[in-house]
Design a protein around this motif. Sequence first.
Motif, PDB file in Angstrom:
ATOM      1  N   ASN A 180      12.898  16.309  -4.721  1.00 25.18           N
ATOM      2  CA  ASN A 180      12.321  15.198  -5.479  1.00 25.18           C
ATOM      3  C   ASN A 180      10.812  15.144  -5.267  1.00 25.18           C
ATOM      4  OD1 ASN A 180      11.561  12.723  -6.611  1.00 25.18           O
ATOM      5  ND2 ASN A 180      13.522  11.766  -6.110  1.00 25.18           N
ATOM      6  N   PRO A 181      10.029  15.585  -6.250  1.00 23.72           N
ATOM      7  CA  PRO A 181       8.564  15.622  -6.104  1.00 23.72           C
ATOM      8  C   PRO A 181       7.915  14.249  -6.016  1.00 23.72           C
ATOM      9  CG  PRO A 181       9.217  16.152  -8.363  1.00 23.72           C
ATOM     10  CD  PRO A 181      10.471  16.106  -7.551  1.00 23.72           C
ATOM     11  N   GLN A 182       8.678  13.181  -6.273  1.00 18.34           N
ATOM     12  CA  GLN A 182       8.117  11.839  -6.134  1.00 18.34           C
ATOM     13  C   GLN A 182       7.887  11.463  -4.669  1.00 18.34           C
ATOM     14  OE1 GLN A 182       9.565   8.732  -9.097  1.00 18.34           O
ATOM     15  NE2 GLN A 182      11.371  10.019  -8.952  1.00 18.34           N
ATOM     16  N   ILE A 183       8.592  12.129  -3.763  1.00 14.23           N
ATOM     17  CA  ILE A 183       8.489  11.821  -2.334  1.00 14.23           C
ATOM     18  C   ILE A 183       7.235  12.466  -1.772  1.00 14.23           C
ATOM     19  CG2 ILE A 183       9.607  12.081  -0.086  1.00 14.23           C
ATOM     20  CD1 ILE A 183      12.296  12.207  -1.722  1.00 14.23           C
ATOM     21  N   LYS A 200       1.640   4.307  -9.246  1.00 12.35           N
ATOM     22  CA  LYS A 200       1.058   5.389  -8.467  1.00 12.35           C
ATOM     23  C   LYS A 200       1.137   5.154  -6.964  1.00 12.35           C
ATOM     24  CE  LYS A 200      -2.122   7.074 -12.022  1.00 12.35           C
ATOM     25  NZ  LYS A 200      -3.536   7.408 -12.359  1.00 12.35           N
ATOM     26  N   ILE A 201       1.797   4.085  -6.554  1.00 12.73           N
ATOM     27  CA  ILE A 201       1.919   3.812  -5.130  1.00 12.73           C
ATOM     28  C   ILE A 201       2.690   4.948  -4.459  1.00 12.73           C
ATOM     29  CG2 ILE A 201       4.035   2.446  -5.429  1.00 12.73           C
ATOM     30  CD1 ILE A 201       3.139   0.704  -3.116  1.00 12.73           C
ATOM     31  N   PRO A 202       2.187   5.502  -3.352  1.00 10.10           N
ATOM     32  CA  PRO A 202       2.910   6.594  -2.675  1.00 10.10           C
ATOM     33  C   PRO A 202       4.265   6.117  -2.162  1.00 10.10           C
ATOM     34  CG  PRO A 202       0.628   6.472  -1.908  1.00 10.10           C
ATOM     35  CD  PRO A 202       0.882   5.234  -2.721  1.00 10.10           C
ATOM     36  N   ILE A 203       5.276   6.934  -2.380  1.00  3.86           N
ATOM     37  CA  ILE A 203       6.624   6.584  -1.947  1.00  3.86           C
ATOM     38  C   ILE A 203       7.134   7.656  -0.994  1.00  3.86           C
ATOM     39  CG2 ILE A 203       7.732   7.709  -3.942  1.00  3.86           C
ATOM     40  CD1 ILE A 203       9.788   5.407  -3.884  1.00  3.86           C
ATOM     41  N   PHE A 246       0.830  -1.216   0.000  1.00  4.46           N
ATOM     42  CA  PHE A 246       0.000   0.000   0.000  1.00  4.46           C
ATOM     43  C   PHE A 246       0.862   1.261   0.000  1.00  4.46           C
ATOM     44  CE2 PHE A 246       0.667  -0.905   4.512  1.00  4.46           C
ATOM     45  CZ  PHE A 246       0.972   0.347   5.031  1.00  4.46           C
ATOM     46  N   ALA A 247       2.164   1.092   0.253  1.00  6.59           N
ATOM     47  CA  ALA A 247       3.098   2.219   0.264  1.00  6.59           C
ATOM     48  C   ALA A 247       4.494   1.693   0.004  1.00  6.59           C
ATOM     49  CB  ALA A 247       3.040   2.950   1.602  1.00  6.59           C
ATOM     50  N   ALA A 248       5.425   2.606  -0.267  1.00  9.64           N
ATOM     51  CA  ALA A 248       6.829   2.245  -0.483  1.00  9.64           C
ATOM     52  C   ALA A 248       7.699   3.266   0.236  1.00  9.64           C
ATOM     53  CB  ALA A 248       7.160   2.221  -1.969  1.00  9.64           C
ATOM     54  N   VAL A 249       8.819   2.795   0.804  1.00 12.05           N
ATOM     55  CA  VAL A 249       9.740   3.711   1.482  1.00 12.05           C
ATOM     56  C   VAL A 249      11.184   3.368   1.154  1.00 12.05           C
ATOM     57  CG1 VAL A 249       8.191   4.178   3.424  1.00 12.05           C
ATOM     58  CG2 VAL A 249       9.851   2.305   3.603  1.00 12.05           C
ATOM     59  N   ILE A 304       1.467   5.902   8.411  1.00 10.21           N
ATOM     60  CA  ILE A 304       1.724   5.718   6.975  1.00 10.21           C
ATOM     61  C   ILE A 304       0.459   5.225   6.274  1.00 10.21           C
ATOM     62  CG2 ILE A 304       3.021   4.375   5.262  1.00 10.21           C
ATOM     63  CD1 ILE A 304       5.386   4.400   7.228  1.00 10.21           C
ATOM     64  N   LYS A 305      -0.258   4.289   6.895  1.00  8.07           N
ATOM     65  CA  LYS A 305      -1.501   3.785   6.302  1.00  8.07           C
ATOM     66  C   LYS A 305      -2.505   4.919   6.093  1.00  8.07           C
ATOM     67  CE  LYS A 305      -1.319  -1.001   7.977  1.00  8.07           C
ATOM     68  NZ  LYS A 305      -1.918  -2.009   8.892  1.00  8.07           N
ATOM     69  N   GLN A 306      -2.654   5.764   7.118  1.00  8.14           N
ATOM     70  CA  GLN A 306      -3.622   6.853   7.020  1.00  8.14           C
ATOM     71  C   GLN A 306      -3.198   7.888   5.978  1.00  8.14           C
ATOM     72  OE1 GLN A 306      -6.738   7.249   8.651  1.00  8.14           O
ATOM     73  NE2 GLN A 306      -6.800   8.689   6.952  1.00  8.14           N
ATOM     74  N   LYS A 307      -1.947   8.272   5.996  1.00 11.01           N
ATOM     75  CA  LYS A 307      -1.488   9.316   5.074  1.00 11.01           C
ATOM     76  C   LYS A 307      -1.484   8.840   3.624  1.00 11.01           C
ATOM     77  CE  LYS A 307      -1.106  12.110   8.382  1.00 11.01           C
ATOM     78  NZ  LYS A 307      -2.171  13.125   8.559  1.00 11.01           N
ATOM     79  N   THR A 308      -1.092   7.595   3.393  1.00  4.18           N
ATOM     80  CA  THR A 308      -1.102   7.107   2.008  1.00  4.18           C
ATOM     81  C   THR A 308      -2.534   6.933   1.500  1.00  4.18           C
ATOM     82  OG1 THR A 308      -0.799   4.836   2.838  1.00  4.18           O
ATOM     83  CG2 THR A 308       1.159   6.009   2.101  1.00  4.18           C
ATOM     84  N   LEU A 309      -3.452   6.581   2.405  1.00  2.24           N
ATOM     85  CA  LEU A 309      -4.867   6.521   2.013  1.00  2.24           C
ATOM     86  C   LEU A 309      -5.364   7.907   1.632  1.00  2.24           C
ATOM     87  CD1 LEU A 309      -7.514   4.929   1.738  1.00  2.24           C
ATOM     88  CD2 LEU A 309      -7.938   5.380   4.176  1.00  2.24           C
ATOM     89  N   ASN A 310      -4.966   8.915   2.403  1.00  2.00           N
ATOM     90  CA  ASN A 310      -5.342  10.294   2.079  1.00  2.00           C
ATOM     91  C   ASN A 310      -4.781  10.719   0.729  1.00  2.00           C
ATOM     92  OD1 ASN A 310      -6.581  10.392   4.561  1.00  2.00           O
ATOM     93  ND2 ASN A 310      -4.991  11.633   5.544  1.00  2.00           N
ATOM     94  N   ILE A 311      -3.533  10.321   0.468  1.00  2.00           N
ATOM     95  CA  ILE A 311      -2.899  10.668  -0.806  1.00  2.00           C
ATOM     96  C   ILE A 311      -3.665  10.045  -1.972  1.00  2.00           C
ATOM     97  CG2 ILE A 311      -0.829  10.284  -2.212  1.00  2.00           C
ATOM     98  CD1 ILE A 311       0.782  10.485   0.464  1.00  2.00           C
ATOM     99  N   LYS A 312      -4.013   8.777  -1.826  1.00  2.00           N
ATOM    100  CA  LYS A 312      -4.747   8.078  -2.884  1.00  2.00           C
ATOM    101  C   LYS A 312      -6.130   8.691  -3.097  1.00  2.00           C
ATOM    102  CE  LYS A 312      -2.308   3.730  -2.048  1.00  2.00           C
ATOM    103  NZ  LYS A 312      -2.375   2.384  -1.429  1.00  2.00           N
ATOM    104  N   ASN A 313      -6.814   9.022  -2.012  1.00  2.00           N
ATOM    105  CA  ASN A 313      -8.141   9.648  -2.124  1.00  2.00           C
ATOM    106  C   ASN A 313      -8.047  11.016  -2.772  1.00  2.00           C
ATOM    107  OD1 ASN A 313      -9.452   7.483  -0.959  1.00  2.00           O
ATOM    108  ND2 ASN A 313      -9.412   8.330   1.102  1.00  2.00           N
ATOM    109  N   SER A 314      -6.999  11.744  -2.452  1.00  2.00           N
ATOM    110  CA  SER A 314      -6.798  13.065  -3.048  1.00  2.00           C
ATOM    111  C   SER A 314      -6.574  12.959  -4.553  1.00  2.00           C
ATOM    112  CB  SER A 314      -5.598  13.748  -2.384  1.00  2.00           C
ATOM    113  OG  SER A 314      -5.333  14.995  -2.972  1.00  2.00           O
ATOM    114  N   ARG A 315      -5.854  11.917  -4.969  1.00  2.00           N
ATOM    115  CA  ARG A 315      -5.636  11.709  -6.406  1.00  2.00           C
ATOM    116  C   ARG A 315      -6.950  11.400  -7.109  1.00  2.00           C
ATOM    117  NH1 ARG A 315      -0.481   7.701  -5.954  1.00  2.00           N
ATOM    118  NH2 ARG A 315       1.143   9.264  -5.569  1.00  2.00           N
TER     119      ARG A 315
END
Length: 309
Positions: free
Chosen positions: A157-160, A135-138, A54-57, A285-296
Amino acid sequence: MNNKLFSNLLIGLSLILLPKMIFCQSTNFTIQDVKFESQGINLTGSILKPKNPFAAVVIVHGSDPVKREMEFAKRLANEGIAVLTYDKRGVGESGGVYVGPSVGTNNIDTTNLNLLSKDANAAVNTFRTYLKEKKIPIGLIGFSQAGWIIPLTASKNPQIEFMVLFSCPTITTLEQLRFQFYTNGNNDFWGNHTDADAREHTKNDPDKYQFVATDPKISLNTLSIPGLWLFGEKDIQIPVKLCIEQLNTLKVQGKLFEYTLFSTLGHNTAFDSYTAPFDISIQWIKQKTLNIKNSRIQSTFSFKNKKAR
């Protein structure tokens, strides 16, 4: 030649002919060894990839001459996070020269921090090419010295899209050194000193090293991504309360920064047997990456609506 011997020979031959990119299978994730270039040298690391992350680091090192953080990476991968961890420059299988206190050199001058930031940036760019879901959040996750390296890297780096920082300073490099020299490795320091006393020495003690200070707030001020800091109140490497004060100032300015303070812990918040800091980081991380995906999704929906008009 009997069948069993012939079979064993075939297995042995196939192992010899395998490419240098080796896969190792765990019950929950695969491990793939990788090499990538940064500033003219090769860095070597491992990618740990769950089936449906669900995320990458990318893991960013502290100041010590450490190899890839495999045990920490496995903990993350078991939680569903893809990880790239690599041997620090000049350590293990990575090229270059390690600069740090264990070899009698100063490793937090601006030149070295910028070089390590470029290594982390190269790791992020490499990692993205190995992720099937593009599109996985990194994000970046790191320890101690990474408090200066992660903001530098994220600002370029805008990918972060997020960052997690264990026991990481938000003060300048020279301020951190003043505090560290004052505490002098005394584990009972906070039993005999006040925060006001430590703050006075952090701000005003003469510097033992002469170099231009790196101030992480310069990079942090440019970021719009969420960040989580995890502090131990008994830390004698960084002045935690002063660092929290700096974060609160940035939060008032609208930065998406959060922190958690653990009263019983010192500098080792990431690796202590008390797992609450790690557990909190996973939930965050779970909450923030979910927010990122919903925002997209919301942005895509809004774009389509505008185009339809």
